[in-house]
Design a protein around this motif. Structure first.
Motif, short mmCIF file in Angstrom:
data_model
loop_
_atom_site.label_atom_id
_atom_site.label_comp_id
_atom_site.label_asym_id
_atom_site.label_seq_id
_atom_site.Cartn_x
_atom_site.Cartn_y
_atom_site.Cartn_z
N GLU A 60 -24.16 -39.23 -31.81
CA GLU A 60 -23.80 -39.16 -30.39
C GLU A 60 -22.42 -39.79 -30.24
OE1 GLU A 60 -25.74 -40.11 -26.04
OE2 GLU A 60 -26.28 -41.39 -27.73
N VAL A 61 -21.49 -39.05 -29.64
CA VAL A 61 -20.11 -39.50 -29.53
C VAL A 61 -19.55 -39.22 -28.15
CG1 VAL A 61 -19.62 -39.16 -32.00
CG2 VAL A 61 -19.19 -37.29 -30.39
N ASN A 62 -18.46 -39.89 -27.82
CA ASN A 62 -17.62 -39.51 -26.69
C ASN A 62 -16.40 -38.82 -27.27
OD1 ASN A 62 -18.97 -40.37 -24.38
ND2 ASN A 62 -18.12 -42.42 -24.45
N VAL A 63 -16.04 -37.68 -26.69
CA VAL A 63 -14.84 -36.96 -27.11
C VAL A 63 -13.93 -36.78 -25.91
CG1 VAL A 63 -16.02 -35.71 -28.96
CG2 VAL A 63 -15.78 -34.64 -26.72
N ILE A 64 -12.65 -36.55 -26.21
CA ILE A 64 -11.71 -36.16 -25.16
C ILE A 64 -11.36 -34.70 -25.43
CG2 ILE A 64 -9.43 -36.52 -24.17
CD1 ILE A 64 -9.72 -39.48 -24.82
N LEU A 65 -11.72 -33.85 -24.48
CA LEU A 65 -11.45 -32.42 -24.60
C LEU A 65 -9.96 -32.17 -24.40
CD1 LEU A 65 -14.41 -31.09 -22.43
CD2 LEU A 65 -14.37 -31.42 -24.91
N LYS A 66 -9.47 -31.03 -24.92
CA LYS A 66 -8.05 -30.67 -24.79
C LYS A 66 -7.61 -30.72 -23.32
CE LYS A 66 -4.24 -28.84 -26.56
NZ LYS A 66 -3.40 -29.53 -27.54
N LYS A 67 -8.43 -30.15 -22.44
CA LYS A 67 -8.07 -30.10 -21.01
C LYS A 67 -8.04 -31.47 -20.36
CE LYS A 67 -12.75 -29.17 -19.25
NZ LYS A 67 -12.93 -30.30 -18.34
N ASP A 68 -8.67 -32.47 -21.00
CA ASP A 68 -8.74 -33.82 -20.44
C ASP A 68 -7.80 -34.81 -21.11
OD1 ASP A 68 -10.74 -33.05 -18.64
OD2 ASP A 68 -12.33 -33.44 -20.09
N GLN A 69 -6.91 -34.33 -21.98
CA GLN A 69 -6.04 -35.25 -22.71
C GLN A 69 -5.13 -36.05 -21.79
OE1 GLN A 69 -4.12 -32.89 -25.71
NE2 GLN A 69 -5.70 -33.31 -27.23
#
Length: 70
Positions: free
Chosen positions: A15-24
């Motif tokens: 389980e991770v937190n990611v930063i999506l391209k649109k949210d950079q």
């Protein structure tokens, strides 16, 4: 909590937190379960790029749990 910059720390089922391209620009985090690792290098300064189980792609900024394995 690991920061997701080392490929060895990121595995399918975590389980991770990611930063999506649109949210950079905003830094908005999206929580999900890792399905595939997309970064081939051992380390990446912005985080290892992964595909989540729901199909979204982003860079890992936090590893939330390492105890859930698929």
């Amino acid at each position: 909590m690991a920061n997701g910059q080392n490929r060895a720390d990121v595995k399918p089922g975590l389980e991770v937190n990611v930063i999506l391209k649109k949210d950079q620009r905003t830094g908005v985090k999206t929580k999900g379960i890792v399905k595939d690792l997309l970064t081939n290098s051992a380390r990446h300064p912005h985080g290892i790029k992964v595909r989540l189980e729901d199909g979204q792609v982003g860079r890992v900024c936090e590893i939330l749990s390492s105890d859930r394995l698929v």
